[in-house]
Design a protein around this motif. Structure first.
Motif, PDB file in Angstrom:
ATOM      1  N   MET A   1       5.018  -0.647  -2.068  1.00 16.96           N
ATOM      2  CA  MET A   1       6.463  -0.914  -2.100  1.00 16.96           C
ATOM      3  C   MET A   1       6.937  -1.144  -3.542  1.00 16.96           C
ATOM      4  O   MET A   1       7.903  -0.535  -3.984  1.00 16.96           O
ATOM      5  CB  MET A   1       6.730  -2.168  -1.264  1.00 16.96           C
ATOM      6  N   ALA A   2       6.225  -2.023  -4.277  1.00 17.35           N
ATOM      7  CA  ALA A   2       6.597  -2.302  -5.669  1.00 17.35           C
ATOM      8  C   ALA A   2       6.433  -1.040  -6.516  1.00 17.35           C
ATOM      9  O   ALA A   2       7.281  -0.731  -7.366  1.00 17.35           O
ATOM     10  CB  ALA A   2       5.732  -3.431  -6.229  1.00 17.35           C
ATOM     11  N   GLU A  21      -2.289   5.933  -5.512  1.00 18.08           N
ATOM     12  CA  GLU A  21      -2.513   5.040  -4.372  1.00 18.08           C
ATOM     13  C   GLU A  21      -3.975   5.163  -3.926  1.00 18.08           C
ATOM     14  O   GLU A  21      -4.462   6.274  -3.720  1.00 18.08           O
ATOM     15  CB  GLU A  21      -1.550   5.406  -3.236  1.00 18.08           C
ATOM     16  N   ARG A  22      -4.606   4.007  -3.749  1.00 13.48           N
ATOM     17  CA  ARG A  22      -6.022   3.984  -3.366  1.00 13.48           C
ATOM     18  C   ARG A  22      -6.279   4.640  -2.000  1.00 13.48           C
ATOM     19  O   ARG A  22      -7.247   5.369  -1.815  1.00 13.48           O
ATOM     20  CB  ARG A  22      -6.482   2.522  -3.328  1.00 13.48           C
ATOM     21  N   ARG A  30       1.907  -2.401   7.987  1.00 12.92           N
ATOM     22  CA  ARG A  30       1.347  -3.480   7.188  1.00 12.92           C
ATOM     23  C   ARG A  30       2.096  -4.748   7.549  1.00 12.92           C
ATOM     24  O   ARG A  30       3.165  -5.007   7.043  1.00 12.92           O
ATOM     25  CB  ARG A  30       1.565  -3.200   5.697  1.00 12.92           C
ATOM     26  N   GLY A  33       6.681  -7.375  10.537  1.00 13.98           N
ATOM     27  CA  GLY A  33       8.101  -7.152  10.323  1.00 13.98           C
ATOM     28  C   GLY A  33       8.588  -7.708   9.005  1.00 13.98           C
ATOM     29  O   GLY A  33       7.979  -8.586   8.415  1.00 13.98           O
ATOM     30  N   ILE A  34       9.688  -7.165   8.542  1.00 12.66           N
ATOM     31  CA  ILE A  34      10.327  -7.630   7.315  1.00 12.66           C
ATOM     32  C   ILE A  34      11.766  -7.966   7.692  1.00 12.66           C
ATOM     33  O   ILE A  34      12.441  -7.135   8.299  1.00 12.66           O
ATOM     34  CB  ILE A  34      10.344  -6.521   6.243  1.00 12.66           C
ATOM     35  N   TRP A  84       7.878  -2.914   7.812  1.00 13.92           N
ATOM     36  CA  TRP A  84       7.348  -2.543   6.492  1.00 13.92           C
ATOM     37  C   TRP A  84       7.324  -1.022   6.343  1.00 13.92           C
ATOM     38  O   TRP A  84       7.741  -0.472   5.329  1.00 13.92           O
ATOM     39  CB  TRP A  84       5.944  -3.152   6.381  1.00 13.92           C
ATOM     40  N   LYS A 104      -6.582   7.730  -4.846  1.00 15.06           N
ATOM     41  CA  LYS A 104      -6.876   7.461  -6.254  1.00 15.06           C
ATOM     42  C   LYS A 104      -7.082   5.964  -6.464  1.00 15.06           C
ATOM     43  O   LYS A 104      -6.129   5.202  -6.662  1.00 15.06           O
ATOM     44  CB  LYS A 104      -5.708   7.949  -7.135  1.00 15.06           C
ATOM     45  N   ASN A 105      -8.337   5.574  -6.353  1.00 14.24           N
ATOM     46  CA  ASN A 105      -8.687   4.152  -6.483  1.00 14.24           C
ATOM     47  C   ASN A 105      -8.993   3.830  -7.940  1.00 14.24           C
ATOM     48  O   ASN A 105      -9.983   4.310  -8.497  1.00 14.24           O
ATOM     49  CB  ASN A 105      -9.917   3.884  -5.590  1.00 14.24           C
ATOM     50  N   VAL A 106      -8.153   3.013  -8.546  1.00 16.29           N
ATOM     51  CA  VAL A 106      -8.354   2.665  -9.965  1.00 16.29           C
ATOM     52  C   VAL A 106      -9.576   1.753 -10.085  1.00 16.29           C
ATOM     53  O   VAL A 106      -9.651   0.710  -9.432  1.00 16.29           O
ATOM     54  CB  VAL A 106      -7.113   1.929 -10.528  1.00 16.29           C
ATOM     55  N   THR A 140      -6.473  -4.931  -8.877  1.00 16.85           N
ATOM     56  CA  THR A 140      -7.502  -4.630  -9.876  1.00 16.85           C
ATOM     57  C   THR A 140      -6.911  -4.778 -11.275  1.00 16.85           C
ATOM     58  O   THR A 140      -7.562  -5.265 -12.193  1.00 16.85           O
ATOM     59  CB  THR A 140      -7.989  -3.161  -9.700  1.00 16.85           C
ATOM     60  N   ASP A 297       3.362  -8.187  -5.584  1.00 15.57           N
ATOM     61  CA  ASP A 297       2.311  -9.119  -5.186  1.00 15.57           C
ATOM     62  C   ASP A 297       1.172  -9.179  -6.200  1.00 15.57           C
ATOM     63  O   ASP A 297       0.394 -10.130  -6.198  1.00 15.57           O
ATOM     64  CB  ASP A 297       1.725  -8.717  -3.823  1.00 15.57           C
ATOM     65  N   GLY A 309       8.721 -11.071  -0.146  1.00 14.51           N
ATOM     66  CA  GLY A 309       7.723 -10.187  -0.761  1.00 14.51           C
ATOM     67  C   GLY A 309       8.318  -8.869  -1.227  1.00 14.51           C
ATOM     68  O   GLY A 309       8.141  -8.466  -2.380  1.00 14.51           O
TER      69      GLY A 309
HETATM   70  C1  LIG Z   1      -0.947  -7.252   6.011  1.00 11.48           C
HETATM   71  C2  LIG Z   1       0.337  -7.601   5.285  1.00 11.48           C
HETATM   72  C3  LIG Z   1       1.414  -8.145   5.990  1.00 11.48           C
HETATM   73  C4  LIG Z   1       2.613  -8.456   5.344  1.00 11.48           C
HETATM   74  N1  LIG Z   1       3.682  -8.944   6.065  1.00 11.48           N
HETATM   75  C5  LIG Z   1       4.865  -9.203   5.426  1.00 11.48           C
HETATM   76  C6  LIG Z   1       6.031  -9.634   6.118  1.00 11.48           C
HETATM   77  O1  LIG Z   1       6.009  -9.781   7.346  1.00 11.48           O
HETATM   78  N2  LIG Z   1       7.188  -9.884   5.400  1.00 11.48           N
HETATM   79  C7  LIG Z   1       7.268  -9.692   4.021  1.00 11.48           C
HETATM   80  O2  LIG Z   1       8.331  -9.885   3.393  1.00 11.48           O
HETATM   81  N3  LIG Z   1       6.184  -9.295   3.360  1.00 11.48           N
HETATM   82  C8  LIG Z   1       4.998  -9.041   4.017  1.00 11.48           C
HETATM   83  N4  LIG Z   1       3.915  -8.629   3.319  1.00 11.48           N
HETATM   84  C9  LIG Z   1       4.033  -8.567   1.891  1.00 11.48           C
HETATM   85  C10 LIG Z   1       4.765  -7.357   1.524  1.00 11.48           C
HETATM   86  O3  LIG Z   1       4.219  -6.239   2.204  1.00 11.48           O
HETATM   87  C11 LIG Z   1       4.627  -7.224   0.024  1.00 11.48           C
HETATM   88  O4  LIG Z   1       5.128  -8.396  -0.592  1.00 11.48           O
HETATM   89  C12 LIG Z   1       5.412  -6.033  -0.427  1.00 11.48           C
HETATM   90  O5  LIG Z   1       4.919  -4.888   0.227  1.00 11.48           O
HETATM   91  C13 LIG Z   1       5.340  -5.807  -1.921  1.00 11.48           C
HETATM   92  O6  LIG Z   1       4.028  -5.697  -2.217  1.00 11.48           O
HETATM   93  P1  LIG Z   1       3.439  -4.771  -3.332  1.00 11.48           P
HETATM   94  O7  LIG Z   1       3.986  -3.403  -3.326  1.00 11.48           O
HETATM   95  O8  LIG Z   1       3.465  -5.563  -4.571  1.00 11.48           O
HETATM   96  O9  LIG Z   1       1.917  -4.723  -2.805  1.00 11.48           O
HETATM   97  P2  LIG Z   1       1.327  -3.976  -1.512  1.00 11.48           P
HETATM   98  O10 LIG Z   1       2.365  -3.706  -0.492  1.00 11.48           O
HETATM   99  O11 LIG Z   1       0.122  -4.738  -1.103  1.00 11.48           O
HETATM  100  O12 LIG Z   1       0.894  -2.589  -2.148  1.00 11.48           O
HETATM  101  C14 LIG Z   1      -0.150  -2.484  -3.074  1.00 11.48           C
HETATM  102  C15 LIG Z   1      -0.689  -1.073  -2.994  1.00 11.48           C
HETATM  103  O13 LIG Z   1      -1.649  -0.895  -4.032  1.00 11.48           O
HETATM  104  C16 LIG Z   1      -2.747  -0.176  -3.496  1.00 11.48           C
HETATM  105  N5  LIG Z   1      -3.930  -0.501  -4.294  1.00 11.48           N
HETATM  106  C17 LIG Z   1      -4.605  -1.667  -4.318  1.00 11.48           C
HETATM  107  N6  LIG Z   1      -5.637  -1.606  -5.193  1.00 11.48           N
HETATM  108  C18 LIG Z   1      -5.601  -0.375  -5.714  1.00 11.48           C
HETATM  109  C19 LIG Z   1      -6.423   0.320  -6.678  1.00 11.48           C
HETATM  110  N7  LIG Z   1      -7.486  -0.266  -7.243  1.00 11.48           N
HETATM  111  N8  LIG Z   1      -6.096   1.586  -7.004  1.00 11.48           N
HETATM  112  C20 LIG Z   1      -5.009   2.210  -6.439  1.00 11.48           C
HETATM  113  N9  LIG Z   1      -4.215   1.613  -5.516  1.00 11.48           N
HETATM  114  C21 LIG Z   1      -4.501   0.342  -5.171  1.00 11.48           C
HETATM  115  C22 LIG Z   1      -2.849  -0.650  -2.066  1.00 11.48           C
HETATM  116  O14 LIG Z   1      -3.551   0.285  -1.262  1.00 11.48           O
HETATM  117  C23 LIG Z   1      -1.404  -0.801  -1.668  1.00 11.48           C
HETATM  118  O15 LIG Z   1      -0.862   0.362  -1.085  1.00 11.48           O
HETATM  119  C24 LIG Z   1       2.713  -8.285   3.941  1.00 11.48           C
HETATM  120  C25 LIG Z   1       1.627  -7.736   3.229  1.00 11.48           C
HETATM  121  C26 LIG Z   1       0.449  -7.388   3.893  1.00 11.48           C
HETATM  122  C27 LIG Z   1      -0.698  -6.787   3.104  1.00 11.48           C
END
Ligand SMILES: Cc1cc2nc3c(=O)[nH]c(=O)nc-3n(C[C@H](O)[C@H](O)[C@H](O)COP(=O)(O)OP(=O)(O)OC[C@H]3O[C@@H](n4cnc5c(N)ncnc54)[C@H](O)[C@@H]3O)c2cc1C
Length: 396
Positions: A1-2, A21-22, A30, A33-34, A84, A104-106, A140, A297, A309
């Protein structure tokens, strides 16, 4: 998402962006609900996502019921509960597919003052002027930016469950699908709200109810007992739902009978699966190092009461692109980004702790205890969990 938000906002400023994306498959569900709000919708729309399509399920207010099921507090706060994956698809549809790389896992990062190179597990690599670490709670990239960040256990766990709409008793349906319902046993909190059903289905009759119940569990033997599975293995972080011991589920259900309102007592046994999640938060000391930035996150994780989040992720991405502009002085832009978002990330984590105060009385100072007194009342809890916008505004 970020990552998608950052990619979309940076492209608007003329940057060339690739997302790695890994996961080797399209990301699916995931979390259940949001709960969205106008501020989040405005940010997603600015990023280029189509927000005019059917988005989620409207809830009109927040209500608290007592042990007998009687409403004891009500706070009007219209919101849209969505999923989500629904949000992810809205953003993904706006980002060019040829620049979004799955599988693509960093695994390694090399950087100097001007360039960053990342290596992937498949043996390939990529390089650029800037690496944005949007890789979530187990980032990571974080270890290259803020080595000292450690998750802090909140002192309680969240039981989560989903109940299909078709299974919800008819006499409860109207109330449960139009409101966010709370029940507040001493030192505990349970919430239900409607979410899309399997396959992101928003049609009446095909939706689900999301339940989350916060219950204290001391770190150490009590938490370990919850996380010890049917094979005797003790997990850290979370436990796969099918491995939760039946006696733990039975004890949870017996406790529900003792303390919860009838609405929740009726719902819990209808969930085909229950999930158990210890609640943690953490804050990074830095969001930038050299040409690497952390967002979402990867940088800060707040307790889920804040419900911020996705909003925080989109806000970080927006602030990063605004600070970098067209990239004429990347280092100055990164400094501006960190100066703006570090205090906001801390404030959001801190607010999550404040909201958790009704679950754990672990406030550090007397003045904070007094400030939190309001939050102990049922009305205070439903009002304050709705206080999101002020947290994420750019002004200090
Ligand atoms: C199981 C779960 C339930 C959630 N439920 C809620 C909710 O109900 N309400 C809410 O507001 N928020 C919820 N969240 C949090 C919300 O999803 C996040 O705050 C939001 O998606 C923003 O996160 P982000 O994009 O920073 O990280 P994420 O959504 O975790 O995305 C990180 C991405 O990076 C990828 N990644 C990780 N390591 C590597 C690597 N080494 N190389 C390449 N890619 C990599 C992952 O596969 C993932 O797709 C939840 C999160 C999770 C995991």
């Amino acid at each position: 998402m970020a990552g998608l938000c950052a990619g979309l906002f940076l492209r608007q400023r003329g940057w060339s962006v690739d997302i790695y994306e890994r996961s080797s498959e399209e990301l699916t569900s995931r979390g259940a609900g949001i709960v969205s709000h106008p501020e989040l919708l405005a940010l997603l729309s600015d990023a280029g996502a189509r927000t005019d399509t059917e988005f989620g399920i409207p809830v009109e207010d927040r209500r608290v019921v007592d042990r007998a099921g009687k409403i004891i507090a009500r706070f009007r706060y219209p919101q849209i509960a969505t999923s989500w994956t629904r949000l992810l698809h809205m953003l993904g549809d706006a980002f060019p597919r040829e620049h979004y790389h799955l599988g693509k896992n960093v695994t390694a990062i090399f950087s100097d003052a001007q360039r960053v190179q990342i290596d992937f597990a498949d043996g390939t690599s990529a390089a650029g002027d800037l690496l944005v670490g949007a890789d979530g709670v187990r980032s990571t990239v974080r270890s290259f930016v803020s080595r000292e960040a450690e998750p802090l256990y909140a002192g309680y766990v969240g039981w989560r469950a989903l109940v299909r709409e078709r299974d919800v008793p008819a006499d409860l349906h109207g109330e449960l699908f139009s409101t966010m319902l709370f029940c507040l046993p001493s030192g505990e909190q349970i919430i239900s709200y409607p979410v899309a059903g399997p396959g992101d289905d928003l049609r009446p009759g095909h939706r689900s109810l999301n339940l989350i119940w916060y219950v204290p569990a001391e770190e150490g033997s009590e938490l370990d007992a919850l996380l010890t599975d049917i094979h005797g293995t003790t997990h850290s972080g979370s436990i796969p739902p099918p491995l939760i011991r039946p006696e733990i589920i039975a004890a949870m259900r017996a406790h529900a009978e003792e303390v919860l309102a009838p609405q929740f007592r009726a719902l819990l046994p209808l969930a085909p699966q229950t999930f158990l999640q210890p609640i943690y938060d953490f804050e990074s000391q830095h969001m930038v190092r050299g040409r690497i930035a952390l967002i979402g996150d990867a940088a800060f994780v707040a307790r889920p009461h804040v419900g911020a989040g996705v909003y925080k992720a989109a806000g970080d991405a927006h602030a990063l692109s605004a600070a970098l502009g067209e990239g004429r002085d990347i280092d100055a832009g990164l400094r501006r980004f960190e100066a703006e978002r570090l205090p906001i990330g801390r404030r959001i984590v801190d607010f999550g702790r404040y909201l958790g105060h009704c679950l754990r009385d672990d406030f550090y100072t007397e003045s904070r205890r007094l400030a939190a007194a309001h939050h102990r009342s049922p009305l205070g809890i439903i009002e304050e969990t709705a206080r999101l916008a002020f947290l994420c505004r750019n002004a200090p």
